[in-house]
Design a protein around this motif. Structure first.
Motif, short mmCIF file in Angstrom:
data_model
loop_
_atom_site.label_atom_id
_atom_site.label_comp_id
_atom_site.label_asym_id
_atom_site.label_seq_id
_atom_site.Cartn_x
_atom_site.Cartn_y
_atom_site.Cartn_z
N ASP A 1 17.02 29.31 -4.38
CA ASP A 1 17.07 28.08 -4.37
C ASP A 1 15.63 27.15 -4.88
OD1 ASP A 1 18.40 25.53 -4.24
OD2 ASP A 1 18.16 25.30 -2.03
N ALA A 2 15.91 26.26 -5.73
CA ALA A 2 14.80 25.45 -6.07
C ALA A 2 14.92 23.98 -5.84
CB ALA A 2 14.71 25.78 -7.60
N LYS A 3 13.96 23.42 -5.22
CA LYS A 3 14.03 21.96 -4.63
C LYS A 3 12.80 21.36 -5.27
CE LYS A 3 17.44 22.26 -1.25
NZ LYS A 3 17.85 22.12 0.34
N ASN A 4 13.16 19.93 -5.29
CA ASN A 4 12.03 18.87 -5.16
C ASN A 4 11.87 17.94 -3.78
OD1 ASN A 4 10.61 19.23 -7.89
ND2 ASN A 4 11.88 17.49 -8.70
N TYR A 5 10.69 18.13 -3.24
CA TYR A 5 10.45 17.23 -2.25
C TYR A 5 9.46 16.39 -2.36
CZ TYR A 5 13.04 20.93 0.17
OH TYR A 5 13.94 21.91 0.75
N PRO A 6 9.71 15.19 -3.25
CA PRO A 6 8.73 14.10 -2.97
C PRO A 6 8.94 13.50 -1.75
CG PRO A 6 10.26 14.07 -5.14
CD PRO A 6 10.86 15.23 -4.14
N GLU B 1 5.81 27.63 -3.02
CA GLU B 1 5.29 26.23 -3.94
C GLU B 1 5.75 26.66 -5.43
OE1 GLU B 1 1.70 22.99 -4.58
OE2 GLU B 1 1.56 24.69 -3.15
N GLY B 2 6.29 25.87 -5.91
CA GLY B 2 6.61 26.48 -7.61
C GLY B 2 7.94 26.05 -7.82
N ASP B 3 8.70 26.46 -9.01
CA ASP B 3 9.71 26.42 -9.65
C ASP B 3 10.39 27.69 -10.15
OD1 ASP B 3 8.81 26.62 -12.15
OD2 ASP B 3 8.72 24.41 -12.18
N ARG B 4 11.46 27.54 -10.57
CA ARG B 4 12.09 28.67 -11.37
C ARG B 4 11.37 29.29 -12.56
NH1 ARG B 4 16.83 30.24 -9.20
NH2 ARG B 4 18.22 28.64 -8.19
N LEU C 1 1.01 -1.24 0.04
CA LEU C 1 -0.08 -0.06 0.09
C LEU C 1 0.93 1.30 0.07
CD1 LEU C 1 -2.75 1.21 0.15
CD2 LEU C 1 -2.77 0.83 2.68
N MET C 2 0.97 2.17 -1.22
CA MET C 2 1.41 3.04 -1.41
C MET C 2 1.02 4.46 -1.56
SD MET C 2 4.80 3.21 -3.98
CE MET C 2 5.96 2.13 -2.82
N CYS C 3 1.65 5.46 -1.24
CA CYS C 3 1.14 7.05 -1.65
C CYS C 3 2.50 7.50 -2.02
CB CYS C 3 0.64 7.65 -0.47
SG CYS C 3 -1.15 7.00 -0.13
N ILE C 4 2.23 8.21 -3.17
CA ILE C 4 3.50 9.04 -3.54
C ILE C 4 3.11 10.42 -3.74
CG2 ILE C 4 5.00 9.58 -5.62
CD1 ILE C 4 4.90 6.58 -6.24
N TYR C 5 3.72 11.46 -3.06
CA TYR C 5 3.38 13.12 -3.08
C TYR C 5 4.44 13.70 -3.66
CZ TYR C 5 1.77 17.41 -1.30
OH TYR C 5 1.32 18.70 -1.04
N ASP C 6 4.10 14.38 -4.82
CA ASP C 6 4.90 15.19 -5.71
C ASP C 6 4.64 16.75 -5.26
OD1 ASP C 6 6.48 12.98 -6.74
OD2 ASP C 6 4.69 12.68 -8.11
N ASN C 7 5.53 17.51 -4.72
CA ASN C 7 5.48 18.89 -4.55
C ASN C 7 6.68 19.48 -4.61
OD1 ASN C 7 4.04 21.30 -4.12
ND2 ASN C 7 2.88 20.34 -2.53
N ASN C 8 6.76 20.84 -5.07
CA ASN C 8 7.90 21.40 -5.43
C ASN C 8 7.87 22.83 -4.73
OD1 ASN C 8 8.61 19.36 -7.64
ND2 ASN C 8 6.58 20.38 -8.62
N TYR C 9 9.24 23.06 -4.38
CA TYR C 9 9.45 24.29 -3.44
C TYR C 9 10.54 25.07 -4.02
CZ TYR C 9 5.70 22.79 -0.39
OH TYR C 9 4.54 22.48 0.05
N VAL C 10 10.67 26.73 -3.78
CA VAL C 10 11.76 27.37 -4.12
C VAL C 10 11.87 28.12 -2.74
CG1 VAL C 10 11.39 27.51 -6.60
CG2 VAL C 10 10.38 29.09 -5.14
N ARG C 11 13.23 28.86 -2.52
CA ARG C 11 13.46 29.40 -1.46
C ARG C 11 14.11 30.57 -1.43
NH1 ARG C 11 18.11 29.39 1.70
NH2 ARG C 11 19.17 27.86 0.28
N ASP C 12 13.82 31.89 -1.03
CA ASP C 12 14.18 32.95 -1.29
C ASP C 12 15.45 33.32 -0.29
OD1 ASP C 12 13.25 33.59 1.16
OD2 ASP C 12 11.46 35.01 0.25
N GLU C 13 15.89 34.61 -0.47
CA GLU C 13 17.16 34.96 0.28
C GLU C 13 16.67 35.18 1.89
OE1 GLU C 13 14.91 38.63 -0.79
OE2 GLU C 13 15.87 36.72 -1.93
#
Length: 246
Positions: A124-129, A113-116, A95-107
């Motif tokens: 900085d832009a990161k993926n956090y699955p 939430e989002g990307d470049r 039984l599995m769940c996969i959560y895909d979300n993407n974040y960017v970080r400012d100074e």
């Protein structure tokens, strides 16, 4: 515990989900109701958005049953989502769940939430699955479930036994074992709570005692040396595996 509050963005600060079932052994045709909670190390903290989550159960042959998470009524521990499906054949189900979300970080170290593409001047832009897994047995069976490749980083019980006193897990990244990874093992039975730190061996394995009745969870956070130029600088995947001792 924050009941009824969306804390999705807390994932970048160490929140993850976990799945539990009311038992570990079912019969063919018997409905399984998994419960997925959200928080930190099995400490519930509100709930999260479902717009980017995929949930499914997979049998030993790789056949997949799609699951639609539904928000449950909640209980004394807080909010949760229900994951319901009905297995029709005997064997070990993942039984599995996969959560895909993407974040960017400012100074100022604030996450968005989002990307470049959305924030071209972000620091900085990161993926956090995140990957959440548990296993159940339908009928009388034990063995090692097949790793689901698309989950990228995941715990696989090796072997899986529905009733055991020692849980053996292998941490895998794209079918290869992850050695030297830090794993936090958490136990909670409604009253007692503890954590311990383990490191995977050369074969990506850990093992720990599960003699006491309650819920056990292994959680790891794996940074990957990959990115997408102009979109994501890096990726970090959190994985949990939950075992319920009744």
């Amino acid at each position: 515990m924050r009941r009824g509050i969306d804390t999705t963005d807390m994932m970048v600060y160490g929140h993850e989900a976990w799945i539990i079932t009311d038992k570990s052994v079912y019969e063919p045709g018997e409905e399984v109701c998994g419960i997925m909670r959200w928080g930190h190390h099995m400490r519930p903290d509100g709930f999260f958005r479902l717009d980017e989550i995929r949930a499914f159960a997979t049998d030993e042959k790789g056949n997949r049953i799609a699951i639609t998470p539904v928000k449950g009524p909640g209980d004394e521990l807080g909010d949760y989502y229900e994951l319901r499906f009905t297995p029709v054949s005997e064997g070990i189900y993942t039984l599995m769940c996969i959560y895909d979300n993407n974040y960017v970080r400012d100074e100022k170290d604030v996450y968005y939430e989002g990307d470049r593409r959305t924030y071209p001047d972000i620091l900085d832009a990161k993926n956090y699955p995140q990957i959440y897994v548990t296993n159940i047995t339908v009928g009388d069976k034990k063995g090692t479930p097949e790793f689901i490749h698309e989950s990228r980083v995941s715990f696989v019980p090796d072997p899986w036994e529905a009733d055991t006193d020692v849980l053996h897990l292998k941490l895998i990244h794209d079918k290869f074992p992850l050695k030297g990874s830090t794993v936090v093992v958490v136990f909670y039975d409604g009253k007692e709570y503890f954590e311990r730190i383990l490191n995977t061996d050369e074969e990506g394995r850990i093992f720990f005692s599960v003699e006491k009745k309650g819920v056990y969870m292994a959680v790891t956070r794996t940074p990957l040396a990959e990115g997408i130029p102009g979109i994501y600088d890096s990726k970090e995947i959190a994985s949990t595996f939950t075992y319920v001792k009744r």
